[in-house]
Design a protein around this motif. Structure first.
Motif, PDB file in Angstrom:
ATOM      1  N   UNK A 258       8.325   9.474   6.900  1.00  0.00           N
ATOM      2  CA  UNK A 258       7.879   8.119   6.587  1.00  0.00           C
ATOM      3  C   UNK A 258       8.769   7.518   5.489  1.00  0.00           C
ATOM      4  N   UNK A 259       9.993   7.108   5.850  1.00  0.00           N
ATOM      5  CA  UNK A 259      10.921   6.571   4.846  1.00  0.00           C
ATOM      6  C   UNK A 259      10.361   5.379   4.080  1.00  0.00           C
ATOM      7  N   UNK A 260       9.388   4.690   4.671  1.00  0.00           N
ATOM      8  CA  UNK A 260       8.768   3.534   4.033  1.00  0.00           C
ATOM      9  C   UNK A 260       8.157   3.894   2.677  1.00  0.00           C
ATOM     10  N   UNK A 261       7.827   5.178   2.470  1.00  0.00           N
ATOM     11  CA  UNK A 261       7.235   5.606   1.207  1.00  0.00           C
ATOM     12  C   UNK A 261       8.174   5.379   0.031  1.00  0.00           C
ATOM     13  N   UNK A 262       9.484   5.293   0.304  1.00  0.00           N
ATOM     14  CA  UNK A 262      10.460   5.056  -0.764  1.00  0.00           C
ATOM     15  C   UNK A 262      10.227   3.725  -1.465  1.00  0.00           C
ATOM     16  N   UNK A 263       9.521   2.807  -0.812  1.00  0.00           N
ATOM     17  CA  UNK A 263       9.312   1.470  -1.369  1.00  0.00           C
ATOM     18  C   UNK A 263       8.015   1.355  -2.173  1.00  0.00           C
ATOM     19  N   UNK A 264       7.310   2.459  -2.336  1.00  0.00           N
ATOM     20  CA  UNK A 264       6.076   2.433  -3.134  1.00  0.00           C
ATOM     21  C   UNK A 264       6.389   2.975  -4.528  1.00  0.00           C
ATOM     22  N   UNK A 265       6.211   2.125  -5.527  1.00  0.00           N
ATOM     23  CA  UNK A 265       6.529   2.480  -6.909  1.00  0.00           C
ATOM     24  C   UNK A 265       5.277   2.843  -7.690  1.00  0.00           C
ATOM     25  N   UNK A 266       5.476   3.595  -8.750  1.00  0.00           N
ATOM     26  CA  UNK A 266       4.376   3.979  -9.633  1.00  0.00           C
ATOM     27  C   UNK A 266       4.799   3.785 -11.079  1.00  0.00           C
ATOM     28  N   UNK A 267       3.827   3.566 -11.934  1.00  0.00           N
ATOM     29  CA  UNK A 267       4.082   3.444 -13.375  1.00  0.00           C
ATOM     30  C   UNK A 267       2.856   3.940 -14.120  1.00  0.00           C
ATOM     31  N   UNK A 268       3.075   4.443 -15.310  1.00  0.00           N
ATOM     32  CA  UNK A 268       1.983   4.883 -16.169  1.00  0.00           C
ATOM     33  C   UNK A 268       1.638   3.753 -17.128  1.00  0.00           C
TER      34      UNK A 268
ATOM     35  N   UNK B  88      -7.647   6.014  -0.311  1.00  0.00           N
ATOM     36  CA  UNK B  88      -7.339   6.319   1.089  1.00  0.00           C
ATOM     37  C   UNK B  88      -7.109   5.036   1.882  1.00  0.00           C
ATOM     38  N   UNK B  89      -7.957   4.055   1.682  1.00  0.00           N
ATOM     39  CA  UNK B  89      -7.842   2.799   2.428  1.00  0.00           C
ATOM     40  C   UNK B  89      -6.585   2.041   2.029  1.00  0.00           C
ATOM     41  N   UNK B  90      -6.272   2.037   0.733  1.00  0.00           N
ATOM     42  CA  UNK B  90      -5.082   1.309   0.259  1.00  0.00           C
ATOM     43  C   UNK B  90      -3.816   1.904   0.864  1.00  0.00           C
ATOM     44  N   UNK B  91      -3.651   3.223   0.782  1.00  0.00           N
ATOM     45  CA  UNK B  91      -2.448   3.855   1.309  1.00  0.00           C
ATOM     46  C   UNK B  91      -2.389   3.772   2.833  1.00  0.00           C
TER      47      UNK B  91
ATOM     48  N   UNK C 173      -1.104   0.274   3.551  1.00  0.00           N
ATOM     49  CA  UNK C 173       0.285   0.052   3.148  1.00  0.00           C
ATOM     50  C   UNK C 173       1.265   0.819   4.046  1.00  0.00           C
ATOM     51  N   UNK C 174       0.903   2.037   4.409  1.00  0.00           N
ATOM     52  CA  UNK C 174       1.791   2.864   5.229  1.00  0.00           C
ATOM     53  C   UNK C 174       1.531   2.713   6.723  1.00  0.00           C
ATOM     54  N   UNK C 175       0.466   2.012   7.072  1.00  0.00           N
ATOM     55  CA  UNK C 175       0.104   1.784   8.474  1.00  0.00           C
ATOM     56  C   UNK C 175      -0.101   3.104   9.223  1.00  0.00           C
ATOM     57  N   UNK C 176      -0.762   4.041   8.571  1.00  0.00           N
ATOM     58  CA  UNK C 176      -1.154   5.291   9.210  1.00  0.00           C
ATOM     59  C   UNK C 176      -2.323   5.881   8.438  1.00  0.00           C
ATOM     60  N   UNK C 177      -3.234   6.550   9.125  1.00  0.00           N
ATOM     61  CA  UNK C 177      -4.377   7.133   8.422  1.00  0.00           C
ATOM     62  C   UNK C 177      -3.911   8.227   7.464  1.00  0.00           C
ATOM     63  N   UNK C 178      -4.339   8.163   6.227  1.00  0.00           N
ATOM     64  CA  UNK C 178      -3.958   9.187   5.252  1.00  0.00           C
ATOM     65  C   UNK C 178      -5.000   9.250   4.154  1.00  0.00           C
TER      66      UNK C 178
END
Length: 292
Positions: free
Chosen positions: A50-60, A116-119, A122-127
């Protein structure tokens, strides 16, 4: 040689965070890959599929009463998911068993239905988003383990196989001289970057010290297709694996960077700028390549 960069990846295979200091834990830096996305059946999900995951950023976010983790898609920065940076034992809810590579039935905690619903959207797959509690002990490959004085096996978070990954900045600089276009260190997702060494010196580091703490290089890191995903665009290419194959291939594996274990009982704080001292070395897995 100095420690020039420290990176943590709170959610496996999502964006990383460059930090000025990091706390050394036996499973890896504190907050590093304690969260992971899995299929509804519990199998781990990464950029490899799922290369699309590269576009999800995180910050503390340290501005709140309790430090929180903010997550957003780079193309939709206004839609932010806020998560606790860690789950306290009294907040632990439902659990599930997850699988990551050869590690099966690893105990994990379900974070929340909201996550779970947010991801999934965003990723267009159940996770599902899971968290690794302190009680979970996922061991490293016994072939490369360094057990402590009590015979306890080394453990790792949701990282692929080892608690820490170290890369010398000179190794990337040398690779970039060979590539058609230079790439960033982000492609290789290290935890520890060292400046001042020669290219690929880290291949031979058996024991080294940073900030008075011992670390052990146990195995060069075999690289996969994830390194061909541009972390800025999420697009796949053929580099850097195509070029690395020409001079960093060993027994059908492409090696770049060093997998690292902390010394038994190690703990403390690493800071950018600290000196790095090699205590002992072994014969490198690959002969040092010609430069240029």
């Amino acid at each position: 040689m100095i420690l020039s960069d420290l990176r943590i990846y709170p959610i496996k295979s999502l964006g990383g965070i460059s930090v000025p200091e990091a706390i050394v834990d036996e499973k890896g830096f504190r907050y590093d890959r304690r969260f992971m996305l899995v299929t509804p059946s519990g199998n781990f999900i990464t950029q490899r599929t799922n290369p699309h995951m590269a576009l999800i950023d995180v910050a503390i976010d340290q501005q709140t009463t309790y430090a929180a983790l903010r997550v957003w898609h780079r193309n939709r920065p206004e839609d932010v998911l806020t998560l606790p940076l860690t789950l306290s034992p009294d907040a632990v809810g439902d659990t599930m068993r997850v699988s990551i590579w050869d590690s099966e039935n690893v105990p994990a905690v379900l974070v929340s239905e909201e996550a779970d619903q947010w991801f999934s959207k965003v990723l267009d797959l159940p996770c599902r988003l899971v968290f690794m509690p302190d009680s979970t002990r996922r061991t490293v490959d016994p072939a490369y383990d360094r057990r402590d004085a009590q015979g306890q096996a080394s453990v790792v978070s949701f990282a692929d196989g080892y608690p820490y990954l170290l890369i010398g900045q000179a190794s990337l600089d040398d690779l970039n001289r060979r590539l058609p276009a230079p790439i960033e260190m982000l492609r290789f997702r290290p935890n520890i970057v060292v400046s001042g060494s020669s290219p690929y010196d880290e291949d031979a580091w058996q024991q080294f010290q940073i900030g008075g703490m011992d670390f052990y290089g146990v195995k060069p890191c075999a690289r996969c297709v994830l390194t061909t995903i541009d972390p800025v665009t999420g697009q796949k290419g053929r580099e850097p694996l195509h070029t690395l194959t020409t001079y960093r291939q060993w027994r059908h594996k492409i090696l770049f960077g060093q997998n690292v274990l902390p010394g038994p009982g190690s703990g403390g704080l690493l800071r950018v700028g600290q000196p790095v001292e090699v205590v002992s070395q072994v014969e490198p897995w690959l002969a040092p390549p010609e430069l240029g």
